[in-house]
Design a protein around this motif. Structure first.
Motif, PDB file in Angstrom:
ATOM      1  N   LEU A   1      46.802  38.496  36.223  1.00 48.54           N
ATOM      2  CA  LEU A   1      45.837  39.579  36.375  1.00 48.54           C
ATOM      3  C   LEU A   1      44.869  39.281  37.506  1.00 48.54           C
ATOM      4  CD1 LEU A   1      44.814  42.247  34.844  1.00 48.54           C
ATOM      5  CD2 LEU A   1      43.024  40.748  33.965  1.00 48.54           C
ATOM      6  N   ASP A   2      44.411  38.037  37.567  1.00 49.32           N
ATOM      7  CA  ASP A   2      43.461  37.664  38.613  1.00 49.32           C
ATOM      8  C   ASP A   2      44.092  37.810  39.988  1.00 49.32           C
ATOM      9  OD1 ASP A   2      40.879  36.567  39.385  1.00 49.32           O
ATOM     10  OD2 ASP A   2      42.001  34.782  39.979  1.00 49.32           O
ATOM     11  N   ALA A   3      45.361  37.417  40.108  1.00 46.14           N
ATOM     12  CA  ALA A   3      46.053  37.572  41.388  1.00 46.14           C
ATOM     13  C   ALA A   3      46.211  39.040  41.756  1.00 46.14           C
ATOM     14  CB  ALA A   3      47.426  36.899  41.322  1.00 46.14           C
ATOM     15  N   ALA A   4      46.537  39.860  40.758  1.00 50.27           N
ATOM     16  CA  ALA A   4      46.821  41.271  41.019  1.00 50.27           C
ATOM     17  C   ALA A   4      45.570  42.075  41.350  1.00 50.27           C
ATOM     18  CB  ALA A   4      47.525  41.882  39.813  1.00 50.27           C
ATOM     19  N   LEU A   5      44.488  41.835  40.600  1.00 46.88           N
ATOM     20  CA  LEU A   5      43.297  42.672  40.739  1.00 46.88           C
ATOM     21  C   LEU A   5      42.231  42.095  41.649  1.00 46.88           C
ATOM     22  CD1 LEU A   5      42.710  43.990  37.099  1.00 46.88           C
ATOM     23  CD2 LEU A   5      44.185  44.907  38.905  1.00 46.88           C
ATOM     24  N   TYR A   6      42.183  40.764  41.733  1.00 46.01           N
ATOM     25  CA  TYR A   6      41.050  40.142  42.418  1.00 46.01           C
ATOM     26  C   TYR A   6      41.447  39.205  43.550  1.00 46.01           C
ATOM     27  CZ  TYR A   6      38.864  41.728  38.076  1.00 46.01           C
ATOM     28  OH  TYR A   6      38.441  42.480  37.007  1.00 46.01           O
ATOM     29  N   GLY A   7      42.725  39.018  43.789  1.00 48.49           N
ATOM     30  CA  GLY A   7      43.140  38.174  44.888  1.00 48.49           C
ATOM     31  C   GLY A   7      43.573  36.783  44.504  1.00 48.49           C
TER      32      GLY A   7
END
Length: 368
Positions: free
Chosen positions: A20-26
């Protein structure tokens, strides 16, 4: 610019939090993932979650919360995937310790919010059992999610509840969840799954493994768990939806009941009262059974004929994929043999490996 992601059920939810962090926040190193140390008995032979006193070399993140660094180690006989996650992913992993019930977890969250001042807070659940009423016949593990939901609802901070992979945990069906899911936030892609791909080569989470597989485009029906539960892998599987936090609490009877608990024993007692069971009791009983079980011999001559029989039966049930955790159990092996089984099967039939799942082809295309 710290972000906080609370992995509602621990285990695979922590890995999904990294996705999720990779997808939404980089996906940089600015995210703190707050999670339980609560792994399947294949990894941790002790039932229930681990607290801070079950580890060495933890580091204080705040006065009430411990960071799990790569150097940390669970104290034997306990086991935990968290130190290895900390070694392989760029995030900071912080420990949810439910030993003081929902009130204790609330204090941990409040402490993190005060000290970190996060720019965003997401409560993430893979599958959607955080939305269970408590009386669903397919519900297996409501305790951890209910504690984190109760704590998040008590904290005076904006928290967004996200459900990824609706139905992938096999506890609530997609049909059960459909009326409760809010706006679509994201649909995971192969690019989103890439940062956690090495982790899913060894991590035992079935739900997050299926989440990553469907993000790469895999579709079919996957058989999971010791009971052999069939999970549909569809276009909805890699999605992430927002859910209203207050509506989730109003639906989740166990979360409401445990809000003022101060011990894990109290949480368990209320789970037995509301849901009719505690999943830690199930783990206790299974741990006793596993202790007496004699694992089967692990070699190609013994395993491959049994695998062929299982695959033939699974095909007749319409199954197209399974997990290595499920194969470990159906082949009468124990958790310590899971990685060796995985290597043996991939070496023997590399075309069957659709990371991180095992493909069961239709009989006409079966190369064996």
């Amino acid at each position: 610019m710290t972000r906080l992601i609370v992995a509602a059920g621990g285990g695979g939810d922590a890995v999904a939090a990294a996705m999720l962090d990779a997808a939404l926040y980089g996906g940089d190193d600015q995210a703190v993932i707050l999670t339980y140390a609560w792994d399947r008995l294949l990894i941790d032979p002790l039932p229930g979650p681990r607290g801070a006193d079950n580890f060495t070399s933890l580091e204080p993140l705040t006065p009430a919360v411990w960071k799990v660094p790569a150097e940390a180690r669970p104290i034997a006989p306990a086991g935990s995937t968290l130190p290895r996650l900390a070694a392989e992913l760029p995030h900071t992993f912080a420990l949810i310790d439910p030993g003081h019930g929902a009130e204790g977890v609330t204090r941990q969250l409040e402490d993190l919010v005060t000290h970190l001042k996060p720019t965003s807070i997401d409560l993430l659940d893979v599958g959607g059992d955080v939305l269970a009423r408590g009386d669903e016949p397919t519900l297996k593990s409501p305790l951890a999610d209910s504690v984190t939901l109760a704590a998040c609802c008590r904290v005076n901070a904006p928290i967004r509840l996200l459900v990824a992979g609706p139905g992938l945990d096999g506890e609530l069906s997609r049909e059960d969840l459909r009326g409760m899911l809010g706006p679509l936030v994201h649909t995971f892609t192969a690019k989103d799954a890439e940062p956690v791909s090495p982790v899913l080569e060894w991590h035992p989470s079935e739900a997050t493994g299926m989440l990553a597989a469907t993000a790469r485009g895999l579709r079919g029906t996957c058989e999971v768990r010791d009971a052999g539960l069939p999970i549909p892998l569809t276009d909805e599987s890699p999605t992430v939806h927002e859910v209203d936090l207050d509506e989730a609490l109003s639906r989740n009877e166990l979360a409401r009941a445990i809000m003022s608990t101060t011990t894990l024993d109290q949480v368990e007692a209320l789970s037995r009262e509301v849901c009719g069971f505690s999943e830690i009791d199930y783990e206790r009983n299974k741990a006793l059974w596993l202790k007496e079980k004699r694992p089967a011999k692990l070699d190609a001559e013994s395993v491959l004929p049994q695998l062929a029989q299982f695959e033939a039966e699974a095909r007749s049930r319409g199954i197209t994929h399974t997990t290595f955790r499920h194969l470990t159990e159906v082949l009468n092996l124990d958790g310590s043999q899971r990685d060796d089984l995985r290597r043996l099967l991939i070496d023997s039939k590399p075309e069957r490996y659709t990371a991180p799942l095992w493909h069961i082809p239709a009989a006409m295309s079966d190369p064996s």
